[in-house]
Design an enzyme around this catalytic site. Structure first.
Site, PDB file in Angstrom:
ATOM      1  N   LYS A  91      29.417  48.294  70.009  1.00 16.15           N
ATOM      2  CA  LYS A  91      28.598  48.118  68.801  1.00 16.15           C
ATOM      3  C   LYS A  91      29.474  47.739  67.608  1.00 16.15           C
ATOM      4  O   LYS A  91      29.102  46.875  66.808  1.00 16.15           O
ATOM      5  CB  LYS A  91      27.832  49.405  68.498  1.00 16.15           C
ATOM      6  CG  LYS A  91      26.711  49.661  69.506  1.00 16.15           C
ATOM      7  CD  LYS A  91      26.122  51.038  69.304  1.00 16.15           C
ATOM      8  CE  LYS A  91      24.940  51.285  70.225  1.00 16.15           C
ATOM      9  NZ  LYS A  91      24.562  52.692  70.272  1.00 16.15           N
ATOM     10  N   ASP A 115      30.390  52.482  74.454  1.00 14.41           N
ATOM     11  CA  ASP A 115      29.160  52.025  73.805  1.00 14.41           C
ATOM     12  C   ASP A 115      29.390  51.801  72.303  1.00 14.41           C
ATOM     13  O   ASP A 115      28.965  50.796  71.739  1.00 14.41           O
ATOM     14  CB  ASP A 115      28.071  53.074  74.047  1.00 14.41           C
ATOM     15  CG  ASP A 115      26.764  52.669  73.423  1.00 14.41           C
ATOM     16  OD1 ASP A 115      26.238  51.614  73.824  1.00 14.41           O
ATOM     17  OD2 ASP A 115      26.271  53.389  72.527  1.00 14.41           O
TER      18      ASP A 115
END
Ligand code: ADP
Ligand code: ASP
Ligand code: MG
Length: 824
Positions: free
Chosen positions: A685, A681
Site C-alpha cells: 500500500k 500488505d
C-alpha cells in the site's frame, strides 16, 4: 384506399395469420384494401435449399418437399374452419404442390437447374400463401400478381418495367374504383412477377414483397402503405443484434432510404422510391403487437433534434482498392471503374477516394468480389502492365456500417464523436465515406468488429435509452460476493434513474468461470457458475478477449498474482480494469507504469482505489492534489485495518495470537494473515501511495521494522498458526509497560521527502508506540488513517480517516470505481 403488406412471419404461424385476418377485416369495413403477402416464414429459403438438393441428386429433397407440404396442410387445417372452403383450398394448393413436385423431379433427374427453373420454383411460396390468405379473410379475392407486375432483363437481372406494370395494375384493379360490393379484400402474392417478353415467371429479388406492395400503392394512389412485420416498427438498429434498439417514431423518406440501403432489412430498399415520389406515407407495424403505433415514414417529419436516427450495416462486404503510384495521371479512372462494374451487374454501395487521387476504394458484396476483381484487372490491364497501377487488392470479410440522420448536417462533431468512440473501443476504420448531403456517414471495419461497433455507437449516440457497461467479475469471495450483491440490488435503480445498465457478462471463482454477453441472472449466478467452464486463467483470458464486447470492464476481486498478470492483455484489448487486488499496482515499477500507459493509450481505465484504505478516497485525493500542482512531502499512515484491529483488541485477557485469529474470523485479514503480519500488505500500500504521489519506488526500497520474527514466515500456514502463541508472553509484557505509559501500538507506514534534497525520499514501515494525544492514538477498530503533508497542506496536514477494511466498504469502493468508468 390502403395497401397492407404482411411479411413471412406475419403469415408464418397460426397466431400471426389470425391476427392478419383481424387487422385486414377491420380495415376493410371502412375502405377498399389490398393485401400483399409473402411466403410463409422460411419457405422461400426451403424452396431454394430443396432445389439445390434435387440438383445434386440428393434423395433427401423428397423429405424436404414433404415437410413443406405438411407445413401448409397443417396451417390450413388449423385456420380454415369452414369445411367446404377447406376442401376447395386443399384442391388448389395440392394442384400447386403437384406442379412443384414435378419440377423438382425434373431437376433431380436431369441434374440441371436453370435460373428460369429456380425462379419458377421460388414463386410457389407466395402462390401458396396468397391462396391461404384469400380463403381465410372475409370476401377475399386472390389476384395474380404475375398478370400485372412485369420485369425486363437488364445487366443480367430482372428489373421492373414500371410503365407497363402501372398500366396493368390500373386495368387489374379497375373494379377497385367502383362502389364497393361486400368490402372486397384483394389478396396479392408479393415478390413474384412475369418477364414482359418471355412471359416466364420472375421475381423482384429477395425481400421483394415490400416492393410489390409499394408499386401497387403508388399506382393506385393509396392513402398509405402499411408494412406489417415482426418488430415494433423501424428501429434504431436491428433489434436482433442490438438489444437496446427501440422504435423510431418518424423517419423521412431520405433517412429510411439510407438505412435500408445499408442493410436495415425491415424494408426492401427499392420499396421507398415509388411511394416517396407520390408522397404516400409508409407505416411499419408489428403483426404480433398491432396496438403499437410503429414508425411513420413521410416527407417532412417533426424535428426531434436527434442528429442520428439509426444505424445499419451490411455484413460480408469486400473492399476493393484501385491504386497506383501514378494513377493521378490516368484519365477517367472512376468512370472506368463504375462502368466496368455496372456492365457486369455488380452494385457498389460505398466509394471512398482520398483527395490525392492515388487510390479509390469501393465496397461490394463478398459474393461479387471475385468477379469485380477480375473485370477491373481486365479493364486496367494495360496500366497494370506498365506499372502505372497495381493489380486490384480485395479485402474480404469486412462489414460496412452507416449512421444516418438528416439533422447531422446541422450538428458539428458527429464524425469526431464517431471515430473517437470507435478508437476507444479498439476498432480501426479501414475506409470511410460521407456524402455532401451529410445524411449518412459510412465506414468499413473488420467483420469481427461489426457487433461491437454497432453496440458502442448505439450507446454513444444516445440512441439507446440507457448506456450499457459490460462487467466481468473475477473472484467472488467476501469482496466479490458483496459486490455482486450490491450490483444486483442497484441494477434497477441505476437503469431507471441514471439510464445505466450494469450488465454482468462474466463471473469466475476458483473452480469455474461463466461468460454470457446477454448478461448473467444475478439471482441465480451460483448455479449458472457451477455449470460453466472449469477455471483456467488463460482459457478465461482468451474467451474474454474473443468475446470482443463493447464498453467493458474486468473487475479483479481476487488476491491472485496470476489474475493480475492478465490486466496488460485486457487493457490492450480496450477492456478497462478495476482492481481490488493490489498485486499489479505494487508490482515492479515498470510493469505498473506500462499498465497505466496502456490504459491511457487505449482510452480505457485502470483503477484501483480500494488497494489502499478500502473505500476511503485516498488514491483519488493524492491524484487530485498532484494534478492541481501540489507536491506531497510526507505520508504517514495506518494502512492495515487488520493490524490496527489486532493492536486495538490486544488486552490482558486477549493474547496476541487470539487477536490474529479474530482478525481472520471477522474477515479483516487477507486470506493468508501472514501477508498482514509480515508487513507485506502495508508495504504494497505504501508503495502504491508513494507512486501515486509521483515517486519511483519498489517494495524492496521500503525499510521494515517488524514485530513477528522472520522465521515465523518460513514454514506452512499450519506451522505458522501453531507457533503463533509463542509470541504471546512477550507481547503481554510489553503491553503492560505501554499501558502504564499511556501509549498504544500502531503499525505506521511513512514516506518522507528529504528536506535537504527534495528529489530523494525515504519509505518505511514500523511498529511504533504512539503517545496519548497523537492523531493515531485513538484510531478505533480496523480503521485506517492517512496524514498528508504537502506544500499546500503543510502546517495542518490533510487527514483522511475511516473504515479501512471490510467487505461492504471495499465492495462499495470497487463499485464506485466501476461507476466512474461508466460515467465517462
Ligand atoms: P418480413 O418477413 O416481415 O418482411 P424481414 O425479416 O424481412 O420481415 O424484416 C424484419 C426484420 O428486419 C426484423 O425482424 C429485424 O431483425 C430486421 N431489422 C434489421 N434492421 C432493422 C431495423 N432498423 N428496424 C427494425 N428491424 C430491423
Ligand atoms: N418470400 C420472399 C423472400 O423471402 C419475398 C419476401 O418475403 O418479401 O425473399
Ligand atoms: Mg422483408
Amino acid at each position: 384506399m390502403k395497401v397492407l403488406k404482411f411479411g413471412g412471419t406475419s403469415v408464418g404461424s397460426v397466431k400471426s395469420i389470425l391476427s392478419l385476418k383481424e387487422i385486414v377485416e377491420t380495415e376493410a369495413r371502412t375502405q377498399p384494401v389490398v393485401v400483399v403477402v409473402s411466403a410463409l416464414d422460411g419457405i422461400t429459403d426451403k424452396l431454394l435449399a430443396t432445389s439445390q438438393m434435387a440438383l445434386k441428386g440428393d434423395e433427401k429433397w423428397r423429405e424436404e418437399f414433404d415437410a413443406i407440404v405438411t407445413r401448409h396442410h397443417q396451417m390450413i387445417d388449423t385456420v380454415i374452419t369452414d369445411s367446404q372452403k377447406r376442401v376447395d383450398l386443399f384442391n388448389k394448393v395440392d394442384a400447386l404442390f403437384d406442379q412443384l413436385k414435378s419440377i423438382y423431379y425434373g431437376v433431380f433427374l436431369i441434374h440441371d437447374l436453370s435460373e428460369k427453373t429456380q425462379d419458377a420454383i421460388v414463386s410457389y411460396g407466395e402462390r401458396l400463401s396468397s391462396n391461404i390468405v384469400a380463403t381465410l379473410v372475409k370476401n377475399g379475392v386472390r389476384m395474380n400478381s404475375r398478370d400485372f407486375i412485369r420485369t425486363e432483363r437488364k445487366n443480367g437481372q430482372h428489373k421492373l418495367d414500371s410503365e407497363l406494370t402501372a398500366t396493368l395494375i390500373r386495368e387489374s384493379f379497375a373494379s377497385l374504383r367502383q362502389p364497393q360490393k361486400n368490402n372486397t379484400i384483394y389478396v396479392v402474392p408479393g415478390f413474384i412477377a412475369r418477364d414482359r417478353d418471355s412471359h416466364e415467371t420472375t421475381n423482384l429479388g429477395r425481400g421483394g414483397s415490400d416492393y410489390t406492395a409499394a408499386i401497387i400503392a403508388a399506382t393506385l394512389d393509396a392513402e398509405i402503405l402499411e408494412i406489417w412485420t415482426d418488430v415494433d416498427g423501424f428501429m434504431t438498429a436491428d433489434p436482433k443484434v442490438i438489444k437496446s434498439a427501440y422504435t423510431i417514431n418518424e423517419l423521412s423518406y431520405i433517412e429510411a432510404m439510407e438505412l435500408c440501403n445499408f442493410g436495415a432489412k425491415v424494408i426492401y430498399p427499392p420499396t421507398i422510391y415509388p411511394v416517396c415520389v407520390k408522397n404516400i406515407p409508409i407505416r411499419v407495424k408489428n403483426t404480433f403487437n398491432p396496438e403499437h403505433p410503429g414508425t411513420l415514414i413521410k416527407d417532412k417529419i417533426d424535428d426531434d433534434n436527434k442528429p442520428i436516427k439509426g444505424i445499419s450495416s451490411i455484413k460480408g462486404t469486400t473492399l476493393i482498392t484501385v491504386t497506383g503510384l501514378s494513377m493521378v495521371g490516368v484519365i477517367g479512372v472512376n468512370r472506368r471503374i463504375f462502368t466496368t462494374l455496372a456492365n457486369k451487374g455488380i452494385s457498389v454501395f460505398m466509394v471512398s477516394q482520398a483527395s490525392s487521387e492515388n487510390s479509390t476504394s469501393i465496397g461490394v458484396r463478398d459474393e461479387d468480389s471475385e468477379a469485380a476483381v477480375e473485370v477491373l484487372n481486365e479493364e486496367f490491364a494495360k496500366e497494370i502492365e506498365t506499372g502505372a497501377m497495381f493489380p486490384m487488392q480485395a479485402e474480404n470479410g469486412r462489414a460496412t456500417i452507416a449512421i444516418v440522420g438528416e439533422n447531422m448536417k446541422h450538428t458539428p462533431g458527429i464524425a469526431g464523436k464517431l471515430f473517437g468512440t470507435l478508437g476507444r473501443s479498439g476498432i480501426s476504420v479501414i475506409a470511410c465515406a460521407q456524402g455532401a448531403s451529410e445524411t449518412n456517414i459510412s465506414f468499413v471495419v473488420d467483420g469481427k468488429f461489426l457487433r461491437k461497433s454497432l453496440n458502442v455507437l448505439h450507446d454513444s449516440f444516445f440512441l439507446s435509452e440507457y448506456k450499457v457497461l459490460n462487467i466481468f467479475i473475477c473472484g467472488i469471495g467476501t469482496v466479490g460476493g458483496m459486490l455482486l450483491e450490491q450490483i444486483r440490488t442497484q441494477q434497477q435503480f441505476l437503469m431507471q434513474s441514471r439510464r445505466l445498465k450494469l450488465n454482468v457478462v462474466g463471473i469466475s471463482d476458483v473452480d469455474n468461470f461463466v461468460l454470457d454477453r446477454d448478461g448473467i441472472d444475478l439471482d441465480n449466478y451460483e448455479k449458472i457458475l457451477r455449470a460453466g467452464f472449469a477455471a483456467n486463467t488463460n482459457h478465461m483470458r482468451d474467451e474474454i478477449v474473443k468475446m470482443n464486447i463493447f464498453n467493458s470492464v474486468f473487475v479483479d476481486c481476487t488476491a491472485s498474482k496470476q489474475i493480475a498478470s492478465l490486466y496488460q492483455t485486457f487493457l490492450e484489448h480496450n477492456i478497462s480494469v478495476v482492481a481490488a487486488n493490489k498485486i499489479a499496482a505494487s508490482s515492479d515499477y515498470d510493469s505498473y507504469l506500462k499498465l497505466k500507459q496502456t490504459a491511457r493509450d487505449r482510452g480505457v481505465w485502470f483503477r484501483y482505489e480500494t488497494n489502499v484504505g478500502a473505500g476511503l478516497p485516498i488514491i483519488g485525493t493524492i491524484n487530485d492534489l498532484c494534478n492541481s500542482g501540489d507536491k506531497i512531502l510526507k505520508i504517514e499512515a495506518i494502512l492495515s485495518g487488520t493490524l490496527n484491529f489486532i493492536f486495538n483488541e490486544i488486552a490482558g485477557d486477549v493474547p496476541f495470537s487470539e487477536t490474529v485469529r479474530r482478525a481472520k474470523e471477522q474477515r479483516y485479514s487477507e486470506p493468508d494473515p501472514r501477508i498482514d503480519l509480515s508487513g507485506t500488505d502495508v508495504i504494497r500500500k505504501l508503495v502504491i501511495l508513494t507512486r501515486e504521489a509521483g515517486y519511483k519506488v519498489e517494495q524492496t526500497d521500503v525499510e521494515k521494522h517488524l514485530f513477528v520474527p522472520d522465521d515465523f514466515f518460513e514454514g506452512s500456514l499450519d506451522d505458522f498458526w501453531k507457533r503463533l502463541p509463542e509470541l504471546d508472553a512477550d507481547f503481554e509484557k510489553r503491553r503492560k509497560v505501554l499501558e502504564s505509559e499511556n501509549k498504544r501500538w500502531r503499525f505506521v507506514a511513512t514516506m518522507e521527502v528529504n528536506s535537504d534534497e527534495p528529489t530523494t525520499f525515504k519509505t518505511s514501515v514500523a511498529l511504533k508506540e504512539v503517545p496519548y494525544g497523537h492523531p493515531f492514538y485513538g484510531l478505533e477498530g480496523s480503521n485506517n488513517i492517512v496524514l498528508l503533508t504537502t506544500e499546500r497542506y503543510k502546517e495542518y496536514p490533510m487527514l483522511i480517516q475511516g473504515y479501512g477494511a471490510g467487505a461492504a466498504v471495499t465492495a462499495a469502493g470497487v463499485f464506485a470505481n466501476i461507476m466512474s468508468i461508466a460515467n465517462i
